[in-house]
Design a protein around this motif. Structure first.
Motif, PDB file in Angstrom:
ATOM      1  N   VAL A  55       0.852  -1.195   0.000  1.00 15.80           N
ATOM      2  CA  VAL A  55       0.000   0.000   0.000  1.00 15.80           C
ATOM      3  C   VAL A  55       0.885   1.241   0.000  1.00 15.80           C
ATOM      4  O   VAL A  55       1.803   1.363   0.827  1.00 15.80           O
ATOM      5  CB  VAL A  55      -0.921   0.017   1.234  1.00 15.80           C
ATOM      6  CG1 VAL A  55      -1.766   1.289   1.268  1.00 15.80           C
ATOM      7  CG2 VAL A  55      -1.816  -1.214   1.243  1.00 15.80           C
ATOM      8  N   SER A  56       0.629   2.141  -0.912  1.00 19.28           N
ATOM      9  CA  SER A  56       1.435   3.348  -1.039  1.00 19.28           C
ATOM     10  C   SER A  56       1.463   4.134   0.270  1.00 19.28           C
ATOM     11  O   SER A  56       0.426   4.356   0.903  1.00 19.28           O
ATOM     12  CB  SER A  56       0.859   4.229  -2.155  1.00 19.28           C
ATOM     13  OG  SER A  56       1.597   5.434  -2.272  1.00 19.28           O
ATOM     14  N   GLY A  57       2.672   4.532   0.685  1.00 17.70           N
ATOM     15  CA  GLY A  57       2.829   5.323   1.898  1.00 17.70           C
ATOM     16  C   GLY A  57       3.041   4.515   3.150  1.00 17.70           C
ATOM     17  O   GLY A  57       3.369   5.064   4.201  1.00 17.70           O
ATOM     18  N   LEU A  58       2.855   3.184   3.065  1.00 18.92           N
ATOM     19  CA  LEU A  58       3.058   2.310   4.221  1.00 18.92           C
ATOM     20  C   LEU A  58       4.334   1.490   4.051  1.00 18.92           C
ATOM     21  O   LEU A  58       4.745   1.177   2.930  1.00 18.92           O
ATOM     22  CB  LEU A  58       1.877   1.356   4.408  1.00 18.92           C
ATOM     23  CG  LEU A  58       0.581   1.921   4.983  1.00 18.92           C
ATOM     24  CD1 LEU A  58      -0.438   0.803   5.162  1.00 18.92           C
ATOM     25  CD2 LEU A  58       0.816   2.642   6.302  1.00 18.92           C
ATOM     26  N   TYR A  59       4.939   1.141   5.188  1.00 19.97           N
ATOM     27  CA  TYR A  59       6.141   0.310   5.199  1.00 19.97           C
ATOM     28  C   TYR A  59       5.921  -0.890   6.102  1.00 19.97           C
ATOM     29  O   TYR A  59       5.312  -0.765   7.172  1.00 19.97           O
ATOM     30  CB  TYR A  59       7.348   1.118   5.691  1.00 19.97           C
ATOM     31  CG  TYR A  59       7.802   2.183   4.728  1.00 19.97           C
ATOM     32  CD1 TYR A  59       8.888   1.974   3.885  1.00 19.97           C
ATOM     33  CD2 TYR A  59       7.124   3.395   4.643  1.00 19.97           C
ATOM     34  CE1 TYR A  59       9.293   2.949   2.987  1.00 19.97           C
ATOM     35  CE2 TYR A  59       7.517   4.373   3.749  1.00 19.97           C
ATOM     36  CZ  TYR A  59       8.604   4.140   2.917  1.00 19.97           C
ATOM     37  OH  TYR A  59       8.995   5.110   2.018  1.00 19.97           O
ATOM     38  N   THR A  70       4.171   0.898   9.300  1.00 19.59           N
ATOM     39  CA  THR A  70       4.414   2.259   9.754  1.00 19.59           C
ATOM     40  C   THR A  70       4.307   3.216   8.577  1.00 19.59           C
ATOM     41  O   THR A  70       4.209   2.786   7.413  1.00 19.59           O
ATOM     42  CB  THR A  70       5.799   2.382  10.426  1.00 19.59           C
ATOM     43  OG1 THR A  70       5.905   3.665  11.062  1.00 19.59           O
ATOM     44  CG2 THR A  70       6.926   2.249   9.407  1.00 19.59           C
ATOM     45  N   ASP A  71       4.310   4.508   8.880  1.00 18.12           N
ATOM     46  CA  ASP A  71       4.286   5.529   7.825  1.00 18.12           C
ATOM     47  C   ASP A  71       5.711   5.981   7.539  1.00 18.12           C
ATOM     48  O   ASP A  71       6.658   5.565   8.208  1.00 18.12           O
ATOM     49  CB  ASP A  71       3.417   6.714   8.276  1.00 18.12           C
ATOM     50  CG  ASP A  71       3.966   7.358   9.537  1.00 18.12           C
ATOM     51  OD1 ASP A  71       4.174   8.568   9.530  1.00 18.12           O
ATOM     52  OD2 ASP A  71       4.211   6.635  10.540  1.00 18.12           O
ATOM     53  N   ALA A  72       5.869   6.854   6.551  1.00 20.93           N
ATOM     54  CA  ALA A  72       7.196   7.287   6.107  1.00 20.93           C
ATOM     55  C   ALA A  72       7.951   8.050   7.186  1.00 20.93           C
ATOM     56  O   ALA A  72       9.186   8.093   7.173  1.00 20.93           O
ATOM     57  CB  ALA A  72       7.064   8.140   4.845  1.00 20.93           C
TER      58      ALA A  72
END
Length: 242
Positions: A55-59, A70-72
C-alpha cells in the motif's frame, strides 16, 4: 547506424544509473525508518527489516517474525492485516506464511523418531514438548490420520520435568511407543535418561527458526502450522500438496 547505437547505449546507461540511484535512495529511506522505529521500540524488540508495503505510503516493519506497518515518518506503528478487496486476498497472512516457511531438507530426520502409518506417503514434522497439553490434544487427533509418516522432534521448553521426560522417551527401547503411551494414554515414561540424545540440537534448531511454542507442525512445502491443528485442516493441507 553507429550514431544511433551510441545514442541508444547512452540512453540505457542513463536509465540504469537512474534505477541504481532510485534503489539507493529507497534503501536509505528504509534504513532511516528502521533506525527511528528501533529507537522508539528500545532494546526489548529487534527490528529485522523495513521495506515498502504493498500500500502506497506504508512500510512493512518486521519485528522478530511479527509483521507491523508504519508511515514514512515512523510516527505510527500499525498492527493489523492488509486485505486486497478485489480478490479478498489477505496480503499480511500470505507474507507471514512466507516468513514462517522453512526448507523441508533443513530438518534432520536423525534428530526425530518416526511414525509410519499405512503407506506413509504423506509426511509431517512436529516439534513437541512432552508436558505440553496442546501437544497431547494434537497427538490424540493424529491417531485418525492414515498413510502418513510423522517425524517428532522433542523440544523440552516448558520445565525441567520436560527435559527429564524427553530424555526418558528418547532413551527407551521404542521412543515412538513410549511417547504415544504418555501423550495419548497417560502412561508416564520411566527408565534411563542418560543416553546420547538430539535434544540440544532440536532446541538450537527451534531457536534458529523461531519455533517458540509447541506443538509446531511443518509440511514438505516448508509451511508452518502452530498449535493444536484440527485433523481436517491437516487433511486439507495434504490435499493441496498433491
Amino acid at each position: 547506424m553507429t550514431k544511433l547505437l551510441s545514442v541508444t547505449l547512452s540512453t540505457l546507461a542513463l536509465v540504469c544509473a537512474s534505477l541504481i540511484f532510485s534503489g539507493s535512495t529507497q534503501a536509505q529511506a528504509d534504513q532511516q525508518i528502521k533506525t527511528e522505529i528501533q529507537k522508539k521500540l528500545g532494546t526489548n524488540a529487534k527490528v529485522r527489516s523495513v521495506t515498502p508495503a504493498p500500500v502506497s505510503g506504508l512500510y512493512e516493519v518486521l519485528v522478530g517474525n511479527d509483521i507491523f506497518y508504519t508511515d514514512a515518518s515512523a510516527k505510527y506503528l500499525i498492527q493489523g492485516e492488509i486485505i486486497e478487496l478485489t480478490s479478498g486476498k489477505n496480503i499480511t497472512e500470505q507474507r507471514q506464511a512466507d516468513l514462517n516457511r522453512i526448507k523441508w531438507t533443513d530438518l534432520n530426520s536423525a534428530n526425530a523418531f518416526k511414525t509410519v502409518r499405512g503407506n506413509g506417503t504423506r509426511q509431517l514434522a512436529i516439534f513437541s514438548d512432552p508436558n505440553c497439553g496442546y501437544c497431547k490434544r494434537l497427538e490424540k487427533s493424529l491417531q485418525q490420520l492414515d498413510n502418513v509418516t510423522i517425524y517428532t522432534y522433542l523440544i523440552p521448553i516448558l520445565s525441567a520435568d520436560s527435559i527429564q521426560k524427553a530424555k526418558q522417551i528418547w532413551c527407551s527401547a521404542d521412543p515412538n511407543k513410549t511417547y504415544i503411551d504418555w501423550m495419548v494414554n497417560g502412561v508416564a515414561p520411566s527408565g534411563k535418561s542418560d543416553c546420547s540424545n538430539p535434544l540440544d540440537k532440536n532446541l538450537t534448531f527451534a531457536k534458529t527458526y523461531g519455533i517458540t511454542g509447541t506443538p509446531t507442525l511443518f509440511f514438505t512445502d516448508g509451511s508452518r502450522f502452530p498449535g493444536a491443528v484440527q485433523v481436517t485442516d491437516i487433511e486439507k493441507k495434504f490435499a493441496s500438496l498433491k
